[in-house]
Design an enzyme around this catalytic site. Structure first.
Site, mmCIF file in Angstrom:
data_model
loop_
_atom_site.group_PDB
_atom_site.id
_atom_site.type_symbol
_atom_site.label_atom_id
_atom_site.label_comp_id
_atom_site.label_asym_id
_atom_site.label_seq_id
_atom_site.Cartn_x
_atom_site.Cartn_y
_atom_site.Cartn_z
ATOM 1 C CG ASP A 276 -2.070 1.457 1.399
ATOM 2 O OD1 ASP A 276 -2.363 1.121 0.044
ATOM 3 O OD2 ASP A 276 -1.574 1.737 2.354
ATOM 4 C CD GLU B 66 -2.709 2.687 -3.749
ATOM 5 O OE1 GLU B 66 -3.280 2.534 -3.472
ATOM 6 O OE2 GLU B 66 -1.637 2.322 -2.475
#
Length: 765
Positions: free
Chosen positions: A434, A487
């Site tokens: 993330d 990401e």
């Protein structure tokens, strides 16, 4: 604090008693005498440091030690009324020295095996003395920790039930290099750690204590004395299990799970992920069907995903977190699956069940930041430890959290080992990392003056780059078949390039296996939100992704981020009446599954849930209930997703050459007036698939599409407008034969019916 001080620095002075009788254990207790060794019964500095929790070597004072004339036994049992030594069939009452200290000297030539009996409020309890045990952590572990290279750090630090020197108990170890002292506290001592000071194991900053009699299920924390003398009580950063929030204690745990996914694990690495089918269902476990445990999810989620045809599930973070509203993205227990849904073994059972059904498991992993809770990682031992000391680098401006100090070798080791931990201990098949962009740039979300440049004067966080490279290299080396997915929302060069492959920036690739294509998501969703009459002016939003499609290995995400906070669910983003919305939704999915790259779809979008996702409410499963009037509308979309996945798996052209330009060719990318896109995908053996999308609300009959002349007959294998999906059932029945008429740069052409707001796939018969 000088951690090199030894017990030889001061003589141990204790009470001495008369010799104990050699009678049987049932003999009367021998009371301690009152003859004293010279001076004080216990060094005043040792006493004060043990009571204040600032002693670095309690084992040098407590326990049994040879002294002139025998063996001295010193015990710290706060609140005990009496303590008795049990050895060799004898029981000897220890002298009460005050402040919870008890001692005796026996005229022995060697230290015997012994136990202690303590009396509290008139009730007796027997136990082993924690201070008679040697360190339970190997020197090699300490060496690796000191080097920041312990790839199995979870086996060295934390709480580990074990048999040590023939005795059952738990070894507690924690890294707290700035602490003046550390004590273990828990439900086994009424959360008063005074009786359990830990010893420092030298310059590594590791503190250790083996506590006999403590086993699985015990609650614990570490009582840390900061450098200024104040105390803070912290959960274990390496805890492998935590209490159910909002409770915050760590839990002693051991695994009894027996894995049954040997076949999956043996073949996981047979084909590189970027050359294999990879269709991902993104799930927030707590709200998929609220109230289900890991074991209940193992049955229901596995059945659902198997029926829908996805190859993988991607789970929003499962590492323990205190605030449910963060969806798991503010982690406090990096090594503990959240206890909200069960135990670590229950989570293993979920992964195991998915694997046995042929479904891979990807975890969301959050090494970019952590919350400031005062019982967790922030200023853990009284100083900046896991976070940088410079507040310009420590503060994460977007989320009110702290960033990790990637330049500190022990912190980097904590995170690299954590990535390995999930893949090795839980058989996870990959990590979606993330917020990578927030790690890579020192000026991320910061204004001028709020950040400091790197050593070269640039904005790149070189420590974060080195960490990501080490994490990826370690994971791919240790865990064949896993995949890491970034990401990363910028144009950082080389996200999925090998770490040894130096690019234009000179930093080398980051080493990820794949990267979320955030540009594709943004552009294509912006296009689909527009009224068809305006799409002619925004046609490039659907074609621009092919300009950079092979710059990285991409995943095409329609993720949770796209269906919350007012962004609306996918079917609700698009204009028109209900029929048109569903048609757009289906056409978009057909386009997505045919586009180069892997697919990721957030839960609820596979059956066209109209409401935004709500963590509290969960999914609107009633939309699939046969009693619901609009059930066919939603069931039809789910049926389409199942067929998309089935055809996708069966068609190598859609996944075999995802990362090769030769695997794709436009037929028409410039039919903006018609709102039409058409392209070819190619398998490794050259077998093509033709995908054509009509994003206008009118039927286009006999629409010419250029095709290779090597194919003599084409057949429609998927049509998002079929009546069974809720469409109008326009399409192409039977075989289609090309005309020997050149079109779109190809030597032959097909006359194809393009249904309104629909995608069709055709392949050679």
């Amino acid at each position: 604090m000088d951690t090199t001080e030894t017990s030889a620095a001061r003589p141990l002075t204790v009470l001495r008693t008369s010799p104990a009788p050699t009678s049987h254990a049932a003999a009367p207790t021998v009371a301690a005498g009152h003859a004293r060794v010279p001076e004080v019964p216990l060094d005043a500095q040792d006493r004060q440091r043990l009571l204040s929790g600032t002693h670095h070597d309690p084992h040098a004072v407590l326990g049994a030690h040879p002294v002139p004339g025998g063996v001295a036994f010193v015990v710290l049992r706060p609140y005990a009324q009496a303590v008795t030594l049990l050895t060799g069939g004898r029981s000897v009452a220890l002298h009460d020295m005050g402040d919870g200290f008890f001692s005796v000297v026996l005229p022995l030539d060697a230290t015997p095996a012994y136990r202690l009996r303590a009396t509290y409020d008139g009730r007796d309890g027997e136990h082993e003395d924690p201070y008679r045990f040697l360190p339970a952590l190997a020197e090699f572990d300490l060496h690796l920790i000191g080097e920041g290279r312990h790839e199995e750090l979870w086996k060295a630090l934390g709480a580990h039930p074990m048999t040590h020197q023939g005795v059952l108990g738990t070894r507690f170890t924690v890294w707290a290099p700035h602490a003046s002292g550390v004590r273990v506290c828990g439900d086994f001592c009424h959360w008063d750690g005074a009786a359990y000071p830990m010893r420092s194991l030298g310059s590594t900053g590791v503190w250790e204590l083996f506590v006999p009699g403590i086993g699985e299920g015990a609650l614990y924390k570490f009582d840390i004395t900061r450098p200024d003398g104040t105390h803070t009580v912290r959960a274990d950063p390496m805890a492998r299990r935590a209490e159910v929030p909002p409770a915050t204690a760590s839990v002693v745990t051991r695994s009894a799970h027996v894995w049954e996914d040997a076949e999956w694990m043996a073949h996981r690495a047979d084909r590189p992920v970027h050359q294999a089918p990879f269709s991902v269902y993104e799930v927030h476990l707590e709200s998929w069907r609220p109230g289900l445990s890991y074991r209940q999810l193992a049955d229901q989620l596995t059945d659902y995903v198997t029926d829908a045809g996805f190859t993988h599930v991607e789970l929003l973070p499962v590492a323990e977190y205190p605030f449910s509203g963060s969806w798991g993205y503010q982690v406090t227990g990096f090594y503990a699956p959240t206890s909200r849904l069960g135990t670590p073994d229950d989570f293993k059972y979920l992964v195991d069940t998915l694997h046995q059904a042929g479904i891979g498991v990807i975890l969301d992993w959050v090494p970019a930041h952590f919350p400031k809770d005062d019982w967790a990682l922030a200023t853990f031992d009284g100083e900046h430890l896991y976070e940088p000391a410079d507040p310009r680098r420590a503060e994460h401006p977007d989320w009110g959290t702290l960033t990790f100090d990637y330049g500190r070798k022990e912190v980097r080791n904590f995170l690299v080992a954590n990535a390995t931990y999930w893949c090795e201990e839980f058989h996870v098949d990959g990590l979606r990392v993330d917020a990578v962009a927030s790690m890579l740039y020192l000026d991320y979300s910061r204004e001028e003056g709020q950040w400091s440049p790197n050593e070269s004067g640039g904005r790149e966080n070189l420590d974060a780059v080195a960490f990501l490279q080490e994490m990826n290299a370690t994971l791919y080396r240790r865990c064949p078949g896993v995949v890491t997915i970034a990401e990363e929302s910028t144009a950082w060069d080389g996200v999925t390039r090998a770490t040894h492959d130096t690019g234009p920036g000179g930093l080398g690739g980051l080493g990820f296996g794949m990267k979320w294509n955030m540009g594709w998501s943004h552009d294509s969703l912006e296009y689909i939100k527009r009224d068809p009459v305006h799409r002619v002016y925004h046609h490039g939003e659907m074609t621009f992704s092919m300009v950079y499609a092979y710059s990285e290995n991409y995943v095409l995400p329609v993720s949770h981020d796209e269906v919350v906070h007012g962004k609306q669910a996918l079917v609700s983003k698009v204009p028109g009446d209900w029929w048109q919305r569903r048609a757009n939704h289906r056409a978009y999915l057909g386009f997505m599954w045919a586009h180069p790259g892997k697919q990721l779809l957030f839960m609820g979008q596979e059956f066209a849930q109209g409401a935004e996702w709500s963590q509290e409410r969960g999914l609107d499963w009633g939309l699939l209930d046969p009693a619901y009037p609009a059930e066919p509308d939603h069931r039809g979309v789910l049926d389409l997703v199942r067929d998309l996945n089935d055809e996708y798996r069966a068609t190598p052209a859609l996944w075999e050459r995802d990362t090769e330009p030769a695997g794709f060719s436009w037929i028409t990318a410039d039919a903006a007036e018609d709102n039409v896109l058409a392209f070819l995908r190619f398998a490794a053996d050259g077998t093509p698939l033709l995908a054509a999308c009509n994003f206008s609300p009118v039927v286009r009959r006999d629409y010419p599409l250029g095709v290779p002349d090597s194919v003599t007959v084409w057949r429609e294998i998927l049509n998002t407008d079929l009546a069974c999906y809720g469409g109008g059932d326009a399409g192409n029945r039977g075989p289609l034969k090309p005309d020997p008429e050149a079109a779109h740069g190809h030597p032959a052409s097909l006359r194809v019916t393009l249904p309104p707001l629909a995608t069709v796939w055709l392949r050679p018969e």
